[in-house]
Design a protein around this motif. Structure first.
Motif, PDB file in Angstrom:
ATOM      1  N   UNK A   6     -74.229  20.636  57.344  1.00  0.00           N
ATOM      2  CA  UNK A   6     -73.770  22.018  57.260  1.00  0.00           C
ATOM      3  C   UNK A   6     -72.834  22.209  56.070  1.00  0.00           C
ATOM      4  N   UNK A   7     -72.301  23.405  55.955  1.00  0.00           N
ATOM      5  CA  UNK A   7     -71.381  23.709  54.866  1.00  0.00           C
ATOM      6  C   UNK A   7     -69.941  23.440  55.286  1.00  0.00           C
ATOM      7  N   UNK A   8     -69.059  23.404  54.304  1.00  0.00           N
ATOM      8  CA  UNK A   8     -67.640  23.175  54.591  1.00  0.00           C
ATOM      9  C   UNK A   8     -67.072  24.315  55.434  1.00  0.00           C
ATOM     10  N   UNK A   9     -67.521  25.537  55.185  1.00  0.00           N
ATOM     11  CA  UNK A   9     -67.015  26.671  55.970  1.00  0.00           C
ATOM     12  C   UNK A   9     -67.416  26.548  57.437  1.00  0.00           C
ATOM     13  N   UNK A  10     -68.583  25.971  57.715  1.00  0.00           N
ATOM     14  CA  UNK A  10     -68.984  25.736  59.104  1.00  0.00           C
ATOM     15  C   UNK A  10     -68.067  24.707  59.753  1.00  0.00           C
ATOM     16  N   UNK A  11     -67.711  23.680  59.016  1.00  0.00           N
ATOM     17  CA  UNK A  11     -66.792  22.652  59.514  1.00  0.00           C
ATOM     18  C   UNK A  11     -65.440  23.298  59.817  1.00  0.00           C
ATOM     19  N   UNK A  12     -64.957  24.125  58.919  1.00  0.00           N
ATOM     20  CA  UNK A  12     -63.662  24.777  59.120  1.00  0.00           C
ATOM     21  C   UNK A  12     -63.692  25.684  60.354  1.00  0.00           C
ATOM     22  N   UNK A  13     -64.795  26.422  60.540  1.00  0.00           N
ATOM     23  CA  UNK A  13     -64.917  27.278  61.725  1.00  0.00           C
ATOM     24  C   UNK A  13     -64.944  26.452  63.004  1.00  0.00           C
ATOM     25  N   UNK A  14     -65.657  25.337  62.985  1.00  0.00           N
ATOM     26  CA  UNK A  14     -65.749  24.477  64.165  1.00  0.00           C
ATOM     27  C   UNK A  14     -64.385  23.916  64.538  1.00  0.00           C
TER      28      UNK A  14
ATOM     29  N   UNK B  47     -63.082  13.438  55.664  1.00  0.00           N
ATOM     30  CA  UNK B  47     -62.679  14.689  55.035  1.00  0.00           C
ATOM     31  C   UNK B  47     -63.639  15.810  55.444  1.00  0.00           C
ATOM     32  N   UNK B  48     -63.248  17.048  55.147  1.00  0.00           N
ATOM     33  CA  UNK B  48     -64.098  18.194  55.463  1.00  0.00           C
ATOM     34  C   UNK B  48     -65.450  18.083  54.771  1.00  0.00           C
ATOM     35  N   UNK B  49     -65.432  17.717  53.509  1.00  0.00           N
ATOM     36  CA  UNK B  49     -66.690  17.653  52.761  1.00  0.00           C
ATOM     37  C   UNK B  49     -67.595  16.541  53.276  1.00  0.00           C
TER      38      UNK B  49
ATOM     39  N   UNK C 284     -79.904  42.740  76.464  1.00  0.00           N
ATOM     40  CA  UNK C 284     -81.004  41.916  75.948  1.00  0.00           C
ATOM     41  C   UNK C 284     -80.716  41.341  74.566  1.00  0.00           C
ATOM     42  N   UNK C 285     -79.628  41.742  73.959  1.00  0.00           N
ATOM     43  CA  UNK C 285     -79.263  41.223  72.639  1.00  0.00           C
ATOM     44  C   UNK C 285     -77.923  40.531  72.762  1.00  0.00           C
ATOM     45  N   UNK C 286     -77.932  39.248  72.513  1.00  0.00           N
ATOM     46  CA  UNK C 286     -76.686  38.494  72.650  1.00  0.00           C
ATOM     47  C   UNK C 286     -76.262  37.811  71.360  1.00  0.00           C
ATOM     48  N   UNK C 287     -77.046  37.944  70.311  1.00  0.00           N
ATOM     49  CA  UNK C 287     -76.717  37.301  69.052  1.00  0.00           C
ATOM     50  C   UNK C 287     -77.190  35.862  69.019  1.00  0.00           C
ATOM     51  N   UNK C 288     -76.834  35.182  67.972  1.00  0.00           N
ATOM     52  CA  UNK C 288     -77.257  33.797  67.796  1.00  0.00           C
ATOM     53  C   UNK C 288     -76.459  32.879  68.717  1.00  0.00           C
ATOM     54  N   UNK C 289     -77.130  31.967  69.405  1.00  0.00           N
ATOM     55  CA  UNK C 289     -76.390  31.055  70.302  1.00  0.00           C
ATOM     56  C   UNK C 289     -75.529  30.070  69.519  1.00  0.00           C
ATOM     57  N   UNK C 290     -74.441  29.677  70.118  1.00  0.00           N
ATOM     58  CA  UNK C 290     -73.501  28.749  69.495  1.00  0.00           C
ATOM     59  C   UNK C 290     -74.072  27.331  69.521  1.00  0.00           C
ATOM     60  N   UNK C 291     -73.931  26.608  68.418  1.00  0.00           N
ATOM     61  CA  UNK C 291     -74.423  25.235  68.323  1.00  0.00           C
ATOM     62  C   UNK C 291     -73.301  24.283  68.758  1.00  0.00           C
ATOM     63  N   UNK C 292     -73.228  24.037  70.052  1.00  0.00           N
ATOM     64  CA  UNK C 292     -72.151  23.235  70.627  1.00  0.00           C
ATOM     65  C   UNK C 292     -72.253  21.774  70.185  1.00  0.00           C
ATOM     66  N   UNK C 293     -73.483  21.274  70.092  1.00  0.00           N
ATOM     67  CA  UNK C 293     -73.667  19.874  69.681  1.00  0.00           C
ATOM     68  C   UNK C 293     -73.097  19.632  68.280  1.00  0.00           C
ATOM     69  N   UNK C 294     -73.377  20.545  67.364  1.00  0.00           N
ATOM     70  CA  UNK C 294     -72.866  20.396  65.997  1.00  0.00           C
ATOM     71  C   UNK C 294     -71.349  20.455  65.975  1.00  0.00           C
ATOM     72  N   UNK C 295     -70.772  21.386  66.731  1.00  0.00           N
ATOM     73  CA  UNK C 295     -69.311  21.488  66.786  1.00  0.00           C
ATOM     74  C   UNK C 295     -68.683  20.202  67.292  1.00  0.00           C
TER      75      UNK C 295
END
Length: 82
Positions: free
Chosen positions: A71-79, A62-64, A39-50
């Motif tokens: 979003x933040x630069x770290x989110x961009x890097x993760x995507x 550029x990343x920025x 019943x616990x799956x964590x936060x769903x992935x935001x596929x549209x943003x990626x």
């Protein structure tokens, strides 16, 4: 601050720290139990943003600049890493 006041303050801090660690342990135990029940799956992935980030990056931004709108630069890097 004299020694007695210092010890009282230190004792109060340790009591708060102990309560926090107990609460955190209970929370982690509950999360593990919920995961086992499925019943616990964590936060769903935001596929549209990626996808939007990847499209913007493919156009040469550029990343920025990719991060500026949503979003933040770290989110961009993760995507981009996935």
């Amino acid at each position: 601050m004299n020694i007695v006041e210092h010890l009282k303050a230190k004792g109060a801090f340790l009591e708060v720290l102990d309560r926090h660690s107990c609460r955190r342990e209970r929370q982690l135990g509950g999360i593990e139990a919920a995961k086992k029940r499925g019943v616990y799956k964590g936060r769903p992935e935001n596929v549209e943003l990626k996808n939007k980030i990847r499209e913007l990056r493919a156009t040469g931004l550029s990343l920025s600049k990719c991060a500026a709108a949503q979003c933040s630069i770290s989110t961009v890097q993760r995507a981009l890493k996935d």
